[in-house]
Design a protein around this motif. Sequence first.
Motif, PDB file in Angstrom:
ATOM      1  N   PHE A 171       0.849  -1.186   0.000  1.00 33.70           N
ATOM      2  CA  PHE A 171       0.000   0.000   0.000  1.00 33.70           C
ATOM      3  C   PHE A 171       0.889   1.242   0.000  1.00 33.70           C
ATOM      4  CE2 PHE A 171      -2.933  -3.170   1.185  1.00 33.70           C
ATOM      5  CZ  PHE A 171      -4.223  -2.667   1.120  1.00 33.70           C
ATOM      6  N   LYS A 172       0.558   2.189  -0.863  1.00 31.14           N
ATOM      7  CA  LYS A 172       1.263   3.471  -0.867  1.00 31.14           C
ATOM      8  C   LYS A 172       0.525   4.419   0.078  1.00 31.14           C
ATOM      9  CE  LYS A 172       3.196   7.071  -3.836  1.00 31.14           C
ATOM     10  NZ  LYS A 172       3.246   7.639  -5.206  1.00 31.14           N
ATOM     11  N   ILE A 173       1.198   4.776   1.189  1.00 31.34           N
ATOM     12  CA  ILE A 173       0.543   5.471   2.292  1.00 31.34           C
ATOM     13  C   ILE A 173       1.208   6.826   2.541  1.00 31.34           C
ATOM     14  CG2 ILE A 173      -0.028   5.341   4.750  1.00 31.34           C
ATOM     15  CD1 ILE A 173      -1.481   3.280   3.090  1.00 31.34           C
ATOM     16  N   THR A 232      -1.307   9.434   8.043  1.00 34.16           N
ATOM     17  CA  THR A 232      -1.781   8.141   8.556  1.00 34.16           C
ATOM     18  C   THR A 232      -1.407   7.955  10.024  1.00 34.16           C
ATOM     19  OG1 THR A 232      -1.451   7.248   6.324  1.00 34.16           O
ATOM     20  CG2 THR A 232      -1.877   5.667   8.080  1.00 34.16           C
ATOM     21  N   ASN A 261      -6.391   3.183   3.725  1.00 36.63           N
ATOM     22  CA  ASN A 261      -6.631   3.556   2.324  1.00 36.63           C
ATOM     23  C   ASN A 261      -5.335   4.089   1.733  1.00 36.63           C
ATOM     24  OD1 ASN A 261      -9.574   3.152   2.222  1.00 36.63           O
ATOM     25  ND2 ASN A 261      -9.621   4.821   3.712  1.00 36.63           N
ATOM     26  N   ASP A 262      -5.028   3.628   0.513  1.00 37.20           N
ATOM     27  CA  ASP A 262      -3.794   4.114  -0.080  1.00 37.20           C
ATOM     28  C   ASP A 262      -4.067   5.037  -1.259  1.00 37.20           C
ATOM     29  OD1 ASP A 262      -4.282   2.538  -2.320  1.00 37.20           O
ATOM     30  OD2 ASP A 262      -2.375   1.475  -2.224  1.00 37.20           O
ATOM     31  N   GLU A 263      -2.996   5.562  -1.846  1.00 38.17           N
ATOM     32  CA  GLU A 263      -3.097   6.556  -2.915  1.00 38.17           C
ATOM     33  C   GLU A 263      -3.636   5.955  -4.201  1.00 38.17           C
ATOM     34  OE1 GLU A 263      -2.350   9.952  -2.404  1.00 38.17           O
ATOM     35  OE2 GLU A 263      -2.430   9.133  -0.363  1.00 38.17           O
ATOM     36  N   SER A 304      -7.749  -0.599  -0.275  1.00 39.02           N
ATOM     37  CA  SER A 304      -8.090  -0.466   1.137  1.00 39.02           C
ATOM     38  C   SER A 304      -7.995  -1.815   1.835  1.00 39.02           C
ATOM     39  CB  SER A 304      -9.498   0.113   1.321  1.00 39.02           C
ATOM     40  OG  SER A 304     -10.471  -0.782   0.802  1.00 39.02           O
ATOM     41  N   PHE A 359       5.726   9.636   1.404  1.00 36.61           N
ATOM     42  CA  PHE A 359       4.921   8.432   1.245  1.00 36.61           C
ATOM     43  C   PHE A 359       5.763   7.189   1.541  1.00 36.61           C
ATOM     44  CE2 PHE A 359       2.715  11.570  -1.287  1.00 36.61           C
ATOM     45  CZ  PHE A 359       1.375  11.302  -1.037  1.00 36.61           C
ATOM     46  N   GLU A 417       5.726   2.708   1.133  1.00 37.73           N
ATOM     47  CA  GLU A 417       5.085   1.475   0.675  1.00 37.73           C
ATOM     48  C   GLU A 417       5.044   0.508   1.853  1.00 37.73           C
ATOM     49  OE1 GLU A 417       6.691  -0.363  -2.803  1.00 37.73           O
ATOM     50  OE2 GLU A 417       5.387   0.819  -4.099  1.00 37.73           O
TER      51      GLU A 417
END
Length: 621
Positions: free
Chosen positions: A3-5, A10, A39-41, A45, A71, A73
């Motif tokens: 996930f890219k966060i 976050t 939720n990521d970019e 989810s 960001f 990963e």
Amino acid sequence: MKFKIHIAQTIEKLLDQEDTDGDKKITIDDHGPKKFLLNDENGNSALIEGTYQLSNLLQELALAKKNNTEFAEIDLNEITEDPVKRISGKIKNLYWKGLTRTIDADGVKKILEDNKIENELAYLYVPFGDEIVFDYFKKLEAVTPKLKVVQMPKNISPEYVLSLNKKPGILALALQIKNNEISGVPFVVPGGRFNEMYGWDSYFIAKGLLIDDKIELALGIAENFKYQIDHYGKILNANRSYYLTRTQPPLYTSLIIDVLEKSNPDIFWIERHLKTAIKEYQTVWMEEGKRLTANGLNRYKAEGIGLPFEVEEGHFDDILEQYAPKYNLSTRDFEKKYLEREVIDAELDKYFIHDRSMRESGHDTTNRLVGVCANLNTVAINSLLYKYETDIAFLIKKYFKNEFQYFEDKSFSSEYWLSKAASRKDKINELCWNPEYGCYLDYDFVNEKQHFFEAAPTFYPLWAKISTPEQAEILVKKTLPRFKMKGGIAGSTKESIAGVDENAPIRQWDYPFGWAPHQMLLWEGLLNYNFNEEAQEMVYRWLWLITRNAVDYNGTIPEKFDLSISSHKIFAEYGNVGTEFDFITEEGFGWMNASYQYGLTILEDDLKQKLSDLVDPEDLF
């Protein structure tokens, strides 16, 4: 799945929802919903549920934040990872690095920020005769405003060490040359707040390092042991000025043996370290009237004058308040004047000989040794020295064809050391073994009687291979149950502290506290005598406790546990190192890390699976 966060957003949202007590951790003490929609970019989810997964997410975000990127990963597999695999992996790949230190140009930067230094100057002491090290640090001093480098005299007396209390500092350790550059030989500290190398902690740490293939770090510990013996006369309690009169439990030969089992140093390395181990044995432990007593057994006997410098104000109030009225002083004023030797009390000085000796034993503190330590042939020290003697015999026989040239005019055979070991074994069994209670007790050589206090070192003779098969059977079947608790063995039996005044200080090495070195030595002792089922059980109990606490408390790996409540929440003496951090621990605690890795090498696969499932040991054994 990755996930890219957005890291900062976050973390803020996660803590706002889940960290209800505001300690920058997510634990079972928090009362959030324990559900977080990630939720990521890219529109992906995932629902993160439960304390363990939520704290893992926080930890991974905190690690990503250190890269100064917006960001990250985040791999979902790391959030849901098997807890045993995660803890072991973090120890190997993160915690050892977080605990690694050097005493050199880079290491001094940490020392200058040391919260143990209150002086305007940061003192670094260099031993007499090591001109290379002195020259290196004097050049560093010239470009480091706060650093003051001092070369010590050849003879380090207790009076000289006392004088350093006005300007305490760190002691130099070994340097090395690599790629034409000088650097400090690395070592590993017990916990993140330390910058100094501790004696017996380092041995247990090295066992973990060797398991995790951190061979160079383990070799570095051996090299720094050697440096301390050669230049300070002993393996120090730690390399600070106020520890110069105090050694630690002797485990150097055990480290040499462990290194040889895991790596292949050349014969010159073995010769160098064996010579130094023999030197330590003879000069630290076998001088009569010091740590050797007339009956042929040994004791802990630290030098030093007055109050131990390292303890915090108020630590000795239970003792000092008995003496302060004699001088018409408040306890606080008396403490200050006694520490600075403006007031001298001979009777109190005798008490502190025992106290310093207790600290030399590593068991600081225990009711077993308070006020009496220097009068005792302890089971612990004599078991350790028996192993020194058998280790030296083994090394001479295996690597030097049964004749080791110590000096030009002095050589040793393995039989010489085996004879010393046999004599010690006979004395231990004569003076320390108590057949009625089925345990080993310390021997009070002053009053010529056993000192009754059942403590975990009663199992050291299993580790050192001193016990007969019959004694081992008694220790395991009759005595071990008195120490066994849900999460391992306690430092003493409950009965041994039953007579202690309820207003007396709670001693952290007694019941109900559990420590990694006691567990590790017990496990090895059980295996030595083929008590394999008992070894599996005791390893499981301890690893379950570490795993359970890490899962429930944001990955916490503490210094010690309260076994009566199976928790790291300790209320005794010095608190619990390893429990104070924001978001993620990057160090754990040295010998606790090592005990986890060592225990996993013993534990059978079916129990490892039960450990991953956090099956309560009381449901298994």
